[in-house]
Design a protein around this motif. Structure first.
Motif, short mmCIF file in Angstrom:
data_model
loop_
_atom_site.label_atom_id
_atom_site.label_comp_id
_atom_site.label_asym_id
_atom_site.label_seq_id
_atom_site.Cartn_x
_atom_site.Cartn_y
_atom_site.Cartn_z
N SER A 263 -6.69 -2.34 -2.17
CA SER A 263 -6.23 -2.33 -0.79
C SER A 263 -5.78 -3.71 -0.31
O SER A 263 -4.66 -3.87 0.16
N LYS A 264 -6.65 -4.73 -0.46
CA LYS A 264 -6.27 -6.05 0.03
C LYS A 264 -7.19 -7.10 -0.57
O LYS A 264 -8.35 -6.82 -0.90
N ALA A 265 -6.65 -8.32 -0.70
CA ALA A 265 -7.42 -9.48 -1.14
C ALA A 265 -7.51 -10.47 0.01
O ALA A 265 -6.49 -10.79 0.64
N VAL A 266 -8.70 -10.94 0.31
CA VAL A 266 -8.94 -11.84 1.45
C VAL A 266 -9.49 -13.15 0.91
O VAL A 266 -10.47 -13.17 0.15
N LEU A 267 -8.86 -14.26 1.31
CA LEU A 267 -9.35 -15.59 0.92
C LEU A 267 -10.52 -15.96 1.82
O LEU A 267 -10.37 -16.06 3.04
#
Length: 600
Positions: A263-267
């Motif tokens: 779905s998504k990658a968050v730093l």
């Protein structure tokens, strides 16, 4: 020329000019006016009788007649040639023409009674009634006074009286006709409302279509497999064909009911240093521990909030001085975070205000922590010397109980609480403490009384123990060793055995159910997960990080088969399943990034 003008004003057909010789034969007198010599006309005007008094209802018309006669009469008024009939028709025609011209050119500037422009001061200044129609003050005052108690508005016939007359102060009044604009605006609002309703119906239909399509796909697969079984030799229809189809459907739902999609990658931290992960359900946010991004201003360690609504990192909350090793939430929706760190403290932090509300000094570095799921007033802290401290949140001074290690004094790497269950083969409630040398189940008898049960785990190499409360299973992780060169995750079922001697207390133990291999490297003490599958049907999923391939491995606990391998850029340190907005997700934490996968 003057006679021609009179003919035109009176409506007499225009006649062609005749020769001079023919003038004597005409019966009508020829009037040749000179400058200021209108003796005959003036005498006739003086001799004319005065107009009789007129009623107020005919006053407007009489005013118009007098004004027109004042323009025509001085030019010609010959007795016996212009009778009442011949004068009345031109006057009416001229009044209509005057009203038409004033209505076209002076709309909003003239009184509707006398058709004269109203003024900004004086007797004929602008005035209005309660109905809103505009008049000159003298006109409407005389109109209402003449009609008495039954006076009505000259335009709309609504009741009026002299006290309803209000003076208006306006230099120039003109109303803009916006009827067409208002109609278009109402039409636009109706169209927008209809469009919104149509879009909502379309979205609902698309959702229903998707559900029906999925169900149709499942039924097609079931029919295809059933046909395959039917064509096999020796296979005949029987009474149990319905049960076989039902069992096949359950197997498909449990093993092929869905999968995780990235779905998504968050730093989370640009410099790295992330360690543990937890999910706060009341605030719908993930919490990842990492060092402070501003070490000069705010040194130490804290947690980064990641919203699960838009999957964006939103806020950093400083908590500890040294590295955080454990995060936990209780079952109450109070957003109270329990954290354990190597600075010899455990702390309670309110995520509503982002402030630390309670600090407990343990005297030793804390490696793990958890809440008591049977009583939210108690929390546990696993220390580096192998002991477990029990704290009461109502007592802010010190711990209320210390659980001493029974074997070695290795650090307590993991703490998990098993809640009580009345209708289960393992009804006991208590604490499972896992260290590098094994595990122990501390059965809670009452508030501060615990009975230890040594779990039959392998000696050495135990890095993590996680518990699935509903199924009463625990996941034990072993690091690679000489006898087993790969990382192993062993799913064990907790059980309670009665002793032959009735005087002795039942013993609590566990036995292995399934084993999963996850790679040949384990340099960091990672945390794995065991939880109920989003596909339902009572299935369970096991997730563990694989350092050799930098990925998250997902197994089906029932069959032991590998379902997915979710890639990551760095070794996975912690795994956290969560649900939000009726969707199931899986979050994996590395040193810098947080990767989120959705179950579909």
């Amino acid at each position: 020329m003057e006679a021609m003008e009179v003919d035109l004003l009176l409506g007499v057909p225009r006649r062609e000019p005749e020769p001079d010789g023919m003038a004597s034969h005409v019966g009508l007198p020829i009037i040749i006016p000179d400058s200021g010599s209108e003796t005959e006309v003036e005498d006739e005007a003086d001799a004319a009788p005065l107009d009789p008094p007129r009623l107020p209802t005919t006053w407007a018309f009489s005013q118009n007649r007098i004004r027109v006669e004042g323009q025509v009469g001085p030019r010609i008024r010959t007795e016996g040639h212009i009778g009442p009939t011949s004068v009345t028709a031109p006057v009416a025609t001229s009044g209509a023409a005057l009203r038409s011209s004033q209505g076209d050119e002076g709309d909003g500037e003239t009184c509707s009674i006398c058709f004269e422009p109203w003024t900004t001061s004086g007797e004929h200044r602008l005035a209005t009634l309660r109905c809103g129609h505009l008049f000159g003050y003298t006109c409407i005052d005389r109109w209402v006074k003449g009609q008495g108690q039954g006076a009505k508005c000259p335009q709309c016939n609504k009741k009026a009286k002299r006290s309803d007359i209000v003076l208006l102060y306006a230099r120039k009044l003109r109303a803009l006709d916006n009827t067409e604009q208002e109609d278009m605006k109402r039409s636009l609002e109706q169209e927008q409302s209809m469009r919104r309703n149509a879009e909502l119906e379309s979205a609902q239909c698309r959702l229903q279509l998707q559900v029906m399509t999925d169900e149709c796909g499942k039924l097609r697969k079931q029919i295809q497999e059933l046909k395959t079984l039917m064509v096999q030799p020796g296979c005949r229809p029987s009474k149990n064909s319905g049960a076989s189809l039902s069992g096949l459907s359950q197997r498909q739902d449990s093993t092929q009911g869905g999968h995780y999609v990235f779905s998504k990658a968050v730093l989370v931290s640009q410099a790295g240093g992330c360690r543990v992960l937890s999910y706060c359900e009341p605030l719908s946010c993930l919490l990842a521990s990492h060092p402070s991004p501003h070490t000069t201003l705010v040194p130490g360690y804290g947690v980064k909030k990641v919203s699960t609504v838009n999957f964006k990192a939103c806020q950093y909350v400083p908590i500890h001085v040294k590295q955080i090793r454990g995060l936990a939430f209780n079952r109450q929706a109070d957003s109270l975070l329990l954290s354990a760190a190597l600075d010899n403290t455990i702390k309670l932090t309110s995520l509503m205000t982002n402030t630390v509300v309670q600090t407990y000094n343990t005297g030793k570095p804390v490696w793990s922590c958890c809440w008591c799921l049977d009583n939210n007033n108690y929390v546990y802290a696993g220390l580096s010397n192998g002991s477990v401290l029990v704290y009461d949140t109502r007592d802010t001074s010190t711990h209320v109980q210390e659980l001493q290690p029974l074997r070695s004094r290795c650090p307590v790497a993991s703490l998990s609480y098993v809640p009580r269950a009345s209708s289960s083969s393992f009804p006991c409630g208590g604490l499972i403490a896992g260290s590098l040398e094994g595990g122990c189940f501390w059965e809670q008898l009452d508030g501060t009384t615990y009975r230890p049960h040594i779990l039959p785990l392998e000696t050495g190499g135990c890095t993590d123990i996680q518990v699935e409360p509903e199924s009463r299973h625990c996941l034990v992780t072993y690091r690679p060793g000489r006898s087993n060169p790969s990382l192993r995750c062993v799913l064990m079922e907790l059980n309670r055995t009665l002793q032959q001697d009735a005087a002795q207390e039942p013993s609590c133990s566990c036995y292995p159910v399934q084993t999963f291999s996850a790679g040949s490297s384990c340099k960091v003490l990672t945390k794995n997960a065991v939880f109920r599958s989003p596909a339902g049907e009572g299935s369970t999923l096991v997730c563990a990080g694989d350092e050799s391939t930098n990925s998250t491995m997902v197994w089906d606990a029932g069959s032991g088969s590998l379902i997915q391998k979710l890639p990551a850029d760095l070794p996975v340190l912690d795994i956290c399943p969560f649900e939000v907005n009726q969707g199931s997700y899986l979050a994996s934490l590395t040193e810098k990034m947080l990767k989120i996968y959705k179950w579909e």
